[in-house]
Design a protein around this motif. Structure first.
Motif, PDB file in Angstrom:
ATOM      1  N   ALA A  74      68.426  76.423  33.372  1.00  0.00           N
ATOM      2  CA  ALA A  74      69.570  77.308  33.129  1.00  0.00           C
ATOM      3  C   ALA A  74      70.873  76.516  33.133  1.00  0.00           C
TER       4      ALA A  74
ATOM      5  N   HIS B 294      71.049  74.586  29.987  1.00  0.00           N
ATOM      6  CA  HIS B 294      71.333  75.507  28.891  1.00  0.00           C
ATOM      7  C   HIS B 294      72.826  75.811  28.831  1.00  0.00           C
TER       8      HIS B 294
ATOM      9  N   GLU C  88      73.375  85.891  26.376  1.00  0.00           N
ATOM     10  CA  GLU C  88      72.150  85.119  26.197  1.00  0.00           C
ATOM     11  C   GLU C  88      71.910  84.207  27.404  1.00  0.00           C
TER      12      GLU C  88
ATOM     13  N   GLY D  30      70.722  86.381  30.481  1.00  0.00           N
ATOM     14  CA  GLY D  30      69.348  86.872  30.449  1.00  0.00           C
ATOM     15  C   GLY D  30      69.224  88.204  31.180  1.00  0.00           C
ATOM     16  N   PRO D  31      68.186  88.359  32.010  1.00  0.00           N
ATOM     17  CA  PRO D  31      67.996  89.626  32.711  1.00  0.00           C
ATOM     18  C   PRO D  31      68.866  89.778  33.944  1.00  0.00           C
TER      19      PRO D  31
ATOM     20  N   GLY E  32      70.450  82.759  35.681  1.00  0.00           N
ATOM     21  CA  GLY E  32      71.224  83.123  34.511  1.00  0.00           C
ATOM     22  C   GLY E  32      72.684  83.385  34.842  1.00  0.00           C
TER      23      GLY E  32
END
Length: 371
Positions: free
Chosen positions: A245, A248, A265, A268-269, A274
């Motif tokens: 993450a 990213h 994006e 995420g959830p 994230g």
């Protein structure tokens, strides 16, 4: 601990450190207060309520404009617990996770009691702040993890399936232990996160966040701070989702102008890794503190947590004076935060003079009892 004696801190270094401590606590709180009113709303709902550009200023939530949530409450008790751990070190009882757990239990009392119990002098001054006795959307994992006096550990964590960001949002203060080795900062944050969030994703995100704040508080760049966190996570089994993450987030910086779609994006959830990625990304691409915080909260995820994490990073990076003054003026509990921040800076730079073998300040020990 390492660098704690006042003799090795020059006046300029002390002032810089205090500004970063204040910046970290106030920045996290401002981000929390900014994001809380839109937490869980979709981007479309945010724009319907606040205009096509989304939320650009503090807004009124259930507790009013500028109100903080459990993210800030628990962060303050993290600071309190760290000061108490330093004070208790004189007794030979040196186990910071236990002192943090006791501090978090004092927070848990604020979520169920009507007000402070003045008879409990051992609770210290923070637990007697009446404004903190207000449930502010406490996460179920925090209430369950702190619902009894059994302390979660890495061997027996509380809520082993919990992947939420709440443990990370209370972990900035660990990064302010600038005299500690970063590996010890990582371990302490991980161990304390496991008291409520027992999934590796959650406690490694908390540890990584603390290490990033630690590097920033010591004057490193944000990119270098993230690289340090990645290197320190490497030997720990199960760290990969958090490392991926963070990588990213760094990769997304190179993809062009920030957009809500990119932020969603990354989020995420809405699990811990994230939300941490969102915070790192927004702190890196924001034109200034205000812009970075607005990016962090204008998406369809956990806006309060993302705002708190981003604010902590930006405050540690730039210090108190970079934070938007108009937002600070409306921030709930700001006087308490300033006192606590300055007490933390005092303890970390002048602690031996307050309660060491060469001196004792009874008023300090009344504020932060050894009991």
């Amino acid at each position: 601990m390492g660098a704690t004696a006042g003799a090795i801190w020059g006046r300029t270094e002390q002032q810089d450190f205090r500004g970063r401590v204040r910046g970290t606590l106030l920045g996290a709180a401002v981000g929390d207060a900014l994001g809380a009113p839109v937490d869980g709303l979709s981007l479309e709902q945010i724009r319907q309520a606040h205009g096509p550009e989304g939320l650009a200023d503090l807004a009124a939530g259930p507790a009013g404009r500028g109100a903080i949530t459990q993210h800030t409450q628990l962060t303050l008790f993290s600071v309190d617990g760290l000061i108490r751990a330093q004070v208790r070190r004189d007794t030979g009882a040196w186990h910071p996770p236990t002192d943090l757990h006791r501090a978090y239990l004092r927070w848990a009392a604020t979520q169920r009691d009507w007000g402070p119990d003045e008879r409990r002098a051992e609770d210290g001054w923070l637990a007697r702040e009446e404004w903190l006795y207000a449930p502010r959307s406490p996460a179920r994992a925090c209430l369950l993890g702190l619902g009894d006096e059994t302390m979660g550990t890495l061997d027996a964590p509380k809520n082993p399936g919990e992947q939420g960001p709440e443990a990370a949002t209370r972990s900035a203060p660990f990064g302010l232990l600038v005299g500690w080795d970063p590996q010890l900062v990582l371990q302490l944050a991980i161990e304390c996160a496991a008291q409520t969030h027992g999934h590796p994703t959650a406690y490694f995100a908390a540890g990584a966040y603390a290490v990033i704040v630690h590097a920033l508080a010591r004057g490193e760049t944000l990119d270098a701070a993230v690289q340090r966190a990645l290197a320190l996570l490497g030997p720990w089994p199960g760290h990969q989702p958090v490392a991926e993450a963070l990588q990213h987030a760094l990769g997304t910086v190179r993809q062009g102008m920030p957009t809500p779609a990119r932020i969603e994006e990354l989020a995420g959830p809405g699990t811990a890794e994230g939300v941490l990625a969102v915070a790192v990304y927004c702190a890196l691409v924001g034109e200034d503190v205000r812009h970075g915080l607005c990016l962090a909260v204008n998406h369809g995820g956990p806006s309060g947590a993302a705002g708190a994490l981003t604010g902590g990073l930006l405050g540690a990076l730039h210090g108190e004076t970079a934070l938007p003054p108009a937002w600070l003026a409306e921030l709930e509990g700001r006087p308490t935060m300033l006192v606590l921040a300055d007490d933390f800076a005092m303890e970390m730079t002048q602690g031996p003079a307050l309660h060491g073998p060469t001196g004792s300040a009874p008023a300090w020990l009344a504020r932060y009892p050894r009991a």
